[in-house]
Structures are given as C-alpha cells and as structure tokens.
Scaffold this active site. Structure first.
Site, mmCIF file in Angstrom:
data_model
loop_
_atom_site.group_PDB
_atom_site.id
_atom_site.type_symbol
_atom_site.label_atom_id
_atom_site.label_comp_id
_atom_site.label_asym_id
_atom_site.label_seq_id
_atom_site.Cartn_x
_atom_site.Cartn_y
_atom_site.Cartn_z
ATOM 1 N N ASN A 298 63.680 -50.581 3.874
ATOM 2 C CA ASN A 298 64.509 -50.333 2.697
ATOM 3 C C ASN A 298 63.612 -49.494 1.654
ATOM 4 O OD1 ASN A 298 63.064 -52.345 1.883
ATOM 5 N ND2 ASN A 298 64.281 -52.470 0.036
ATOM 6 N N CYS A 300 61.972 -49.794 -1.095
ATOM 7 C CA CYS A 300 60.619 -50.249 -1.527
ATOM 8 C C CYS A 300 59.741 -51.056 -0.646
ATOM 9 C CB CYS A 300 61.140 -51.520 -2.384
ATOM 10 S SG CYS A 300 61.590 -50.649 -4.070
ATOM 11 N N GLU A 302 60.383 -53.710 1.585
ATOM 12 C CA GLU A 302 60.321 -55.225 2.070
ATOM 13 C C GLU A 302 61.084 -55.543 3.066
ATOM 14 O OE1 GLU A 302 63.217 -54.913 -1.235
ATOM 15 O OE2 GLU A 302 61.271 -54.045 -0.789
ATOM 16 N N PRO A 447 60.575 -56.541 -5.075
ATOM 17 C CA PRO A 447 59.923 -56.425 -6.178
ATOM 18 C C PRO A 447 61.053 -57.007 -7.376
ATOM 19 C CG PRO A 447 60.941 -54.328 -5.545
ATOM 20 C CD PRO A 447 60.891 -55.387 -4.328
ATOM 21 N N GLY A 449 62.697 -56.403 -10.178
ATOM 22 C CA GLY A 449 63.171 -55.304 -10.894
ATOM 23 C C GLY A 449 64.009 -56.020 -11.945
ATOM 24 N N THR A 450 65.208 -55.476 -12.336
ATOM 25 C CA THR A 450 65.871 -55.923 -13.202
ATOM 26 C C THR A 450 66.723 -57.296 -13.241
ATOM 27 O OG1 THR A 450 68.025 -54.865 -12.423
ATOM 28 C CG2 THR A 450 67.130 -53.878 -13.890
#
Length: 784
Positions: A298, A300, A302, A447, A449-450
């Site tokens: 994907n 990022c 991972e 990661p 993120g939001t």
C-alpha cells in the site's frame, strides 16, 4: 496536549469533554477538542449542503452496529450481537482501539467501502494498463490507497509486436496513473495516494530511481525500489548484477551494484525518494505463496499484498494500556489481551460487511481474509513508563508488547476459525500443516495518521515529533501547545513556566535546555533527537513480531551525509526490516515548492552525484497564452508559459476528437523540464519540428505534421509574442510583480512557508513526515 494563550497569561487545560458537535451533545466520551474538529471536518456524515447531520456518538454507533451485524451470519442471537456492538462501541469511544479511516467514514453508509489498502496488477499490455488505471480510480473514489508494481512492463524502447512501435516504459505509464489520480478525489474529500514499485533488476531501474528528483513530478506517488537478496549480495561483494527484461525473461545487461546502490542512496538523501523494499524478505513471509508472489504494498509500505488483495487495518492505543500499583506504572497485559481479541473479531467482521469496489478484489480478499492489527501510542507508553525511545529498554518493550499482540491475535483468529471456518485459501497456505486459522495475516504497523489524532495518541510506533509548538488561530492569536505528560513532569519538579514551554517550542527539543533535569531530557526525546540507528532498531523490534510490515520514518538531521543513509539501509536489511523510508530534515521542503527568491551562495544545495542535471523548480508565478492547433485526430490546445527568465513550461490538452493525450502530455513535460534545465530552446525545437504522425500526414492542408511539431510551432509563435515583461503589446498591462513572501500550492497540497518549511494548507501548522507522507495534527495528510 495543553494549550496556552500566546498573548495572555497561562490558561487552563483546554480539553473538551461533552462539547456539542453537529446537532446534539456528545455523551460522556473522551475526545479532545482537536479530535472533535477532525471528526466533524472529515468523518461525520453531511448533507448535500455540507452541513453535519450526525453526532460523534452516532458515528461510533453506526460503525459498531454495522460491524457487529456481521455476527448474524454465524448464528449469533440478537442479544449476543447487541453485546458485541457495545464492546465495539466502548472500545472506540474509550480511544482504546480505532479502525482505519474508511471504516469510520463509510460503515453503515451507502458507499460501504471499509478498507484502506489495495494492490492492483499492472499487466504488460495497453488494455491491461488502462484497465488498472480505471480500477485505481474506483478504489480512490471509495477512499482506498493503491499500490502497483510496474516491474511487468517492458523497458523503454522495446518493440511492441502488435503495432510495430516501441514501448515508452514504466516511468512513462506512472505519469498516466499520476494524472488519473489527480483527477479523482478520494472518498469525495481528497486525492488518492499511490505506491509505485520497480524491481532492482528491471532494465529501466536508473530512470525509475530519478523519476522524482523533482518532487513536483509524479507527486501522487510514493516510490520504492524492490531490492532482492541477490542485489544486496552484489553490493556487499562489489560485483555487477544482471538486468532482466520482464517480457522475455532474458538478461538485458548488467550494472555495477555498488554504483546503483549509491544512486538510490543519493536520491533518498536528496528528497527521501525512493524508499526501499526488501522484496525477498516480504515473500519469505508470504502466507499464501501458491496464490502468487508479493509485488507491491500500500502507499505507506506497511501492507504487502497480492494483486487484487485489500486489507483493513486497526490500531490499539498502547498509551492507555498501563496500570498503576503503589505509584508505579507498568504495562497492562490483561487489557492488551482483551482489546486484541475484540479487535481481531472487529476486523474479521469488517471483511464480511465490506463493499469492495471491484468483484476481483472482493473475491481475492475473501480468499485470504487478511487483517492488519497494529498500534499507536507507543511513544506515549514509553513516556509513562519513563523509558527513553532510543534505548535497549525501549527495544525490549516493543518486542514484548508486539509479541503479546501477535500471540493473542493468532489465538483470537484460531478461535474464530473454530466458529466460522478457516480462510478459503487455507489449504494452499503455510498454515495447512500447523493449525486452522481464520486470517492469513493478523498484524501490521501502520502510521495511523488521523486516527491517532482522534485517539489523542502518538502515531504508530513513531516517536513524538515535538513536545511543544505554536499554533495559529483564526483571530490572528497564537496558542502554545504542550504535551500533557511533559507539563505534569515539569510541574512535579517545580520548574514549569510558560516561558520554558515557549523556549521548548522555539528550539523544537528539550535536549539543550540545561535547566530541565537530565533524566527528563533523556526520556522526553523527539524524532530528531534520536539517531537513525535507534529508529531502525525500534522498527526491527516491531517487525520481529509483525506478520506484514512496519511503517516507520527514519529521521536524519539536515547535516546527515549520504554515507549515513547508506549505513541505515544496510542495517535495516541486516536486522530483518521489510522496507525503509528515510527523510533528511529540510531535504524536501525547499524542493516541493519555491518562493521565487534566490538562495545565498553558501546555501546552494550540494551538486548531485553522477553529473545529474536538476532543473530549476517551477516558478510560483508564470504568465502565457494558449493556442488551439488542428492535428490529424482533432484539436490540440497548447499553453506556453514564461517567467522572468523566459519560456519555462508547456501544457497540452486534447479536444473532443481525441488524440494521444498521454504522449502529448509526456512531450510537454519533457520540454518543460528541458527548458528549466537550461537546454537551448533552439535545440529543443530542432528535435520537435517536422516529426510526422500518420494521422496528420493523411490530412492535407494542416499546418502541423504531429503533436510534437504543433508544440514546436506554438513555442516559436509565443517566443515572438512574449516580451521580457509580459505580452509584447501596448494594450497589455505589465506582468504582475512577484510577492517575495508569497508561497502558493495546489489545493490539498502542502504549502512552503516563509521559513522554508512545509505547512498545512488547511491550518497553517508545520507538517511532519511519516511513512513517506506529510501529516498535520488537524487531520490533513498528503502522500507523494
């Protein structure tokens, strides 16, 4: 985080508990004001006028109810489903676990697409390539990110037997994918993100390594080189390695492995692109090798996936998994175990209620039923335990926690298999001789993120980027924002003051503030206080007990050398990481966008290795004109722009009649790069003029012989029309002067501030780099 008014004395902690969002009040839920803002702006359902029509409580009820509803297919009673729904609701609203963003956005709503990660194949045919462009657009529209391997495509210049022409190569087609991504908003809110990979043994690998030397190019992609064990052995031995033409399987040449590795290092040192993926290591852990090889991940990095596979992710908030006994905090193993079992149940249910954007993705994903349970709040956990991120003890904590999540996650999946059956491809998997299990993979470190903003947690397994910073607010006032744990610790020692917090914000670190006790400085380290070696060691510690991969940014100071980047790559390979993303502080900020001012002589960037010519960046302000030209297959609209140095860029678009949009766009891009690289305009035009296209030649009376010839003719005409200061006509107003302080950027993309740093286009805050993307605490993110 604690906030202070920058124009007045200290104000109390501004954490919102029960503030109204949408039309009703939130009931007893633990969300910060920042989290509520992000939820309202990006997650809550809105009507056609953009007005919020659900509360935060209704959002989590919608998600919990939809996902728990999958249990009905497995014979659960209504009462049992209600109990599960409450478990899911409590887990999310207590911020103990959060699923990936598409699940929060789309569960229980018409779109119904709940996965974040997709990989699509790119076949070596025109039909296959453009089918994938279409499929990617559908995935982006549904809120997912896509990964592609372009390694199957024949190299540039290869003969295409069906047409007698030659291939334009992988990098050329990446530009087509990039343009399609630019046109499609992800989930109706933002543009999609992509990962583009190419194997190290592909004949076009050198072109690929440099394809993002200018970060304005292919800017909806993160790119990674798929590195093999054989290549790393050649690097270590100082030998050449073979390039293989994918369409024939034949050796197409050799390259010096050390020189190619140095080129990758140089590019990553320059602006963080490309990353590297150890593709053989990924395939050693491929749970279903009979279904094919892992080609890509994907955006990022991972989530390694087979072609047409998707995966839904979720993360446990480790910062909340602590218990206290006699005043000492320790890891709450029972709580982690409880959350893991509920989270695996949740993520497996998501597969059943998910509405996938393509039948092929639906079929492949249900065959393997991969899930990705990871973590956030790891840095918060270390702070509460009093453990420095850059320490052997932190490595131990990472291994201990992730080992528990992996072990209990596997148990939970085995229990689900007893109730529901194994994943359909189980008999062809590595588990067939070991045990029955519901999901081909269990764990992934994303990661976050939001979702970490919603949970008020540090992102993924990353250290904190900063402990204090200044935040602009709408009325022009400024707020100081400080980490709550640091505030508490400073108050305990009796040294807390707003002045001290301001100094921490100004310096960006506690490391050199001597009035703060050394033991506090040792624990409260931020990303740039940590050496690359410790970043990699923590990544490797998590990777040891993670099925899929670990998204982690290896931070370097601006002063880092290429040799240090190379050493980090070698260490990552040695310690068993599946991939590595590096970011040298400030390396991308001055390249993504420019402000139109010349740097001082001593600030000039180091000359790239291997005699690479880097074009000057596109100027902020240009002016020009557009000409409509008749070509053999319709109309071609050609825009020529200039700045104070002369003509600097060319754009093309085709009319209704069609034409060759990708080829004419590619020509225009190359002309633009050549012009800004200082290549003689006459030399460029001599290469374009007179090129003949059959469709144009067949129509007598046309002024041009091809799209390139039309571009050349328009450039010549515009060169005569455009003077040094604008249009060379008396009626035309003088060209507007540049605002030396202005920094502009396309919508939804980072903005370069007056401090030469990337800032959020929505709230103006300084951005941080995570997993190849830029992230803001307001919820904005941009990959590529």
């Amino acid at each position: 985080m604690t906030l202070f008014n920058g124009l007045s004395a200290f104000k109390r902690l501004l954490k919102s508990r029960g503030n109204k969002v949408g039309k009703d009040a939130v009931t007893d839920m633990k969300f910060t004001k920042n989290a509520e803002t992000v939820l309202e702006r990006r997650y809550l359902a809105k009507d056609n006028d953009g007005k919020v029509i659900e509360t935060i409580e209704e959002l989590f009820t919608r998600v919990a109810s939809t996902v728990a509803g999958a249990d009905a297919a497995y014979g659960k009673t209504e009462e049992e489903i209600k109990t599960t729904e409450k478990d899911f609701f409590d887990m999310m609203t207590n911020c103990e676990f959060m699923p990936n963003s598409p699940t929060l956005m789309n569960a229980g709503r018409p779109l119904g697409q709940l996965s974040a990660c997709f990989v699509l194949p790119v076949e070596d045919s025109m039909v296959g390539i453009f089918d994938t462009v279409k499929y990617a657009a559908l995935v982006h529209q549904s809120g997912g990110g896509t990964g592609f391997s372009f390694s199957r495509l024949r190299p540039e210049g290869s003969i295409v037997k069906s047409t007698g022409g030659t291939s334009s190569g992988p990098v050329s087609f990446m530009r087509v994918f990039n343009a399609a991504t630019e046109a499609v908003k992800q989930g109706g809110t933002r543009r999609g993100a992509n990962m583009g990979m190419l194997r190290i043994d592909h004949p076009d690998i050198l072109k690929f390594i440099d394809c993002k030397a200018n970060n304005n190019e292919i800017n909806n992609f993160n790119i990674s080189v798929a590195i093999t064990d054989k290549f790393m052995e050649a690097v270590e031995n100082g030998t050449e390695y073979e390039l293989v033409a994918p369409h024939t399987g034949e050796v197409a040449g050799t390259l010096d492995a050390k020189e190619v590795f140095e080129k990758i290092v140089d590019a990553a040192w320059r602006n963080g692109e490309p990353g590297i993926v150890f593709i053989d290591e990924m395939n050693r852990h491929n749970p279903t090798p009979a279904l094919g090889e892992i080609e890509s991940t994907n955006p990022c990095g991972e989530q390694p996936l087979l072609p047409y596979e998707a995966c839904n992710l979720g993360s446990i908030n480790l910062g909340l998994c602590v218990c206290e006994e006699e005043g000492i905090l320790s890891i709450d193993y029972d709580k982690i175990t409880d959350i893991v079992h509920k989270a695996v149940h949740f993520l497996d249910n998501v597969i059943d209620v998910n509405h996938y954007p393509l039948p092929a993705i639906d079929e492949m994903t249900r065959r393997t039923r991969k899930i990705g349970l990871g973590v956030m709040g790891f840095a918060d956990l270390l702070l509460k335990l009093g453990v420095p991120y850059n320490s052997v003890e932190a490595e131990r904590v990472a291994e201990e926690v992730m080992s528990l999540i992996q072990t209990e996650g596997t148990k939970a999946s085995i229990e689900l298999a007893l109730e529901r059956g194994t994943f359909p491809a189980w008999e062809d998997s590595v588990f067939a001789e070991r045990y029955e299990i519901r999901n081909a993979t269990i764990t992934t470190i994303a990661p976050t993120g939001t979702i970490s903003i919603i949970a008020d947690a540090s992102g993924g397994c990353e250290p904190l980027f900063a402990y204090a910073f200044t935040k602009n607010v709408m009325d022009g006032d400024k707020l100081l924002v400080c980490n709550d744990l640091l505030v508490e610790k400073l108050k305990e020692r009796g040294i807390y003051s707003e002045e001290l917090i301001r100094r921490i914000a100004d310096e960006g670190t506690l490391a050199h503030i001597e009035e703060i006790p050394e033991d506090i400085r040792k624990v409260f380290v931020c990303a740039h206080d940590i050496t690359p070696e410790w970043h990699i060691r923590i990544q490797a510690a998590f990777q040891k007990y993670t099925d899929n991969a670990v998204s982690k940014t290896i931070n370097f100071p601006n002063s880092a050398t290429r040799e240090e980047v190379k050493e980090a790559y070698v260490l990552a390979h040695k310690l068993g990481c599946k991939g590595t993303t590096v970011y040298r502080d400030g390396s991308r900020d001055s390249q993504v966008l420019t402000i139109g001012t010349q740097k001082k002589e001593e600030e000039k960037p180091e000359v790239p290795a291997m005699n690479t010519i880097i074009p000057r960046p596109r100027p902020t302000l240009t002016w020009g004109a557009t000409e409509k030209m008749k070509i053999g297959c319709g109309s071609l609209f050609i825009t020529v722009n200039r700045d104070e140095h002369g003509i600097c860029e060319v754009f093309t678009s085709t009319g209704k009649g069609g034409g060759c949009p990708s080829q004419s766009e590619a020509t225009a891009r190359l002309v633009s790069i050549a012009l800004r690289a200082g290549i003689s305009q006459d030399e460029i035009l001599s290469q374009l003029k007179g090129i003949r296209c059959p469709s144009t030649v067949r129509q007598p009376g046309l002024k041009c012989t091809s799209c390139p010839d039309a571009i050349a003719r328009t450039i010549i005409k515009m060169s005569k029309m455009l003077g040094n200061n604008g249009f060379n006509t008396e009626e035309e107003e003088p060209a507007p002067k540049k605002d030396e302080g202005a920094k502009t950027a396309p919508a939804n993309k980072p903005v370069l501030g007056k401090d030469d740093k990337l800032h959020c286009p929505e709230c103006g805050k300084l951005l941080r780099h995570e997993g190849g993307c830029t992230i803001c605490d307001c919820g904005f993110s941009h990959c590529g």
